[in-house]
Scaffold this active site. Structure first.
Site, mmCIF file in Angstrom:
data_model
loop_
_atom_site.group_PDB
_atom_site.id
_atom_site.type_symbol
_atom_site.label_atom_id
_atom_site.label_comp_id
_atom_site.label_asym_id
_atom_site.label_seq_id
_atom_site.Cartn_x
_atom_site.Cartn_y
_atom_site.Cartn_z
ATOM 1 N N ASN A 32 44.044 19.984 46.597
ATOM 2 C CA ASN A 32 43.964 20.862 47.762
ATOM 3 C C ASN A 32 43.172 20.117 48.839
ATOM 4 O OD1 ASN A 32 43.481 22.848 49.623
ATOM 5 N ND2 ASN A 32 42.149 24.079 48.307
ATOM 6 N N LYS A 82 42.736 20.936 51.845
ATOM 7 C CA LYS A 82 42.121 21.852 52.825
ATOM 8 C C LYS A 82 42.435 21.366 54.247
ATOM 9 C CE LYS A 82 38.766 22.947 49.330
ATOM 10 N NZ LYS A 82 37.519 23.557 48.952
ATOM 11 N N HIS A 117 42.916 31.830 48.388
ATOM 12 C CA HIS A 117 41.769 30.946 48.131
ATOM 13 C C HIS A 117 40.501 31.619 48.646
ATOM 14 C CE1 HIS A 117 39.086 27.509 48.423
ATOM 15 N NE2 HIS A 117 39.893 26.873 47.587
ATOM 16 N N GLU A 120 38.137 30.572 50.304
ATOM 17 C CA GLU A 120 37.802 30.259 51.703
ATOM 18 C C GLU A 120 38.613 31.123 52.659
ATOM 19 O OE1 GLU A 120 38.449 26.052 51.408
ATOM 20 O OE2 GLU A 120 36.580 25.809 50.282
ATOM 21 N N GLU A 133 38.599 30.059 40.157
ATOM 22 C CA GLU A 133 37.690 29.237 40.966
ATOM 23 C C GLU A 133 36.447 30.065 41.286
ATOM 24 O OE1 GLU A 133 39.819 25.796 43.119
ATOM 25 O OE2 GLU A 133 39.778 27.513 44.455
ATOM 26 N N GLY A 157 33.216 23.463 46.057
ATOM 27 C CA GLY A 157 32.591 22.571 47.038
ATOM 28 C C GLY A 157 31.086 22.439 46.914
ATOM 29 N N SER A 211 34.402 22.125 42.017
ATOM 30 C CA SER A 211 33.585 20.930 41.768
ATOM 31 C C SER A 211 34.068 20.093 40.584
ATOM 32 C CB SER A 211 32.109 21.310 41.607
ATOM 33 O OG SER A 211 31.623 21.847 42.819
HETATM 34 P P1 PGA Z 1 36.272 21.562 45.183
HETATM 35 O O1 PGA Z 1 37.310 22.635 45.773
HETATM 36 O O2 PGA Z 1 36.998 20.776 44.145
HETATM 37 O O3 PGA Z 1 35.878 20.738 46.376
HETATM 38 O O4 PGA Z 1 35.131 22.342 44.621
HETATM 39 C C1 PGA Z 1 38.209 23.291 44.940
HETATM 40 C C2 PGA Z 1 39.068 24.217 45.739
HETATM 41 O O5 PGA Z 1 38.608 24.712 46.783
HETATM 42 O O6 PGA Z 1 40.228 24.478 45.398
#
Ligand code: PGA
Length: 241
Positions: free
Chosen positions: A8, A10, A91, A93, A163, A169, A205
């Site tokens: 992903n 983003k 997601h 976010e 998640e 993140g 992460s």
């Molecule tokens: P990350 O993000 O691996 O940077 O923690 C995962 C995601 O947002 O799908």
């Protein structure tokens, strides 16, 4: 089923960087299925670039509406026409930016109608985890989607990405044993809601140091990776683990 690794990206890359990273990805070979989800601005060139490779591509979102008078939207049918196989929906976010369950549900239904695979993201916040509400939150998030799908929709392949919001993140990943337990819980829960083909991924992460431990868990069918998918040498380590 081969385990799957979904990158992903983003909104972290400009178009030039994204295309150059996609070129590097296009030579990858792995025992896992590989999927890249770039942002909308480069979906078309990247779909062309990956056509003759073993790498699938997906989208980070899609419109809740069909093609038509919906300014600024990208319909599921356009993504399907480009060859997208997966669409990430809900997601954390996006949820944090106000995307609610009605939109999430409509999007999942549009993706299923196009015979693509929705990757429905669920997960608890840091506060909810502290209050030991993880299972209650997951049960609620899953029922909000799966209780509203028709039997036919529930018979299609659907991915759920677990998640934990606090892990996305942050560099604080979930313990692999816990991912096994929670992904197993999600599988059972969605099964009891009548969805028979759900596969559960872990995201949050994931790094070159912990990816293998997750992929070794029986109930973890794959990974959704943000940050670590942007660094090609790190991503290559992960897909070779
Ligand atoms: P990350 O993000 O691996 O940077 O923690 C995962 C995601 O947002 O799908």
């Amino acid at each position: 089923m081969k385990k799957i690794i979904i990158a992903n990206w983003k909104a972290k890359l400009g178009p030039r960087e994204a295309i150059s990273l996609a070129k590097k990805y296009s030579f990858l070979n792995s025992k896992y299925s590989l999927v890249v989800c770039p942002d909308f601005s480069v979906i078309y060139p990247i779909s062309e670039l990956l056509k003759k490779t073993k790498i699938f591509f997906g989208s980070q979102d899609c419109s809740a509406f069909p093609s038509g008078a919906h300014t600024g939207e990208v319909s599921a049918s356009s993504l399907k026409t480009l060859g997208a196989k997966y669409v990430i929906i809900g997601h954390s976010e996006r949820r944090a930016n106000g995307e609610g369950i009605d939109l999430i549900l409509q999007k999942v239904q549009k993706v299923l109608a196009e015979k693509m695979i929705p990757v429905v993201c669920v997960g608890e916040s840091a506060k909810e985890r502290l209050q030991k509400k993880t299972m209650t939150i997951l049960t609620k998030q899953l029922s909000q989607v799966f209780n509203k799908l028709s039997p036919e929709q529930k018979s299609q392949k659907i991915f759920v990405a677990y998640e934990p919001v606090w892990a996305v993140g942050s560099g604080q990943a979930l313990a692999p044993e816990e991912s096994e337990f929670i992904c197993g819980f999600i599988k059972k829960n969605t099964n009891s809601l009548g969805a028979s083909k759900v596969e559960v991924l872990y995201g949050g992460s994931v790094s070159a140091n912990n990816a293998k431990e997750y992929l070794n868990q029986d109930n973890v069918s794959g990974l959704l990776i943000g940050g670590a998918s942007l660094d090609f040498s790190v991503f290559r380590k992960i897909i070779n683990c």
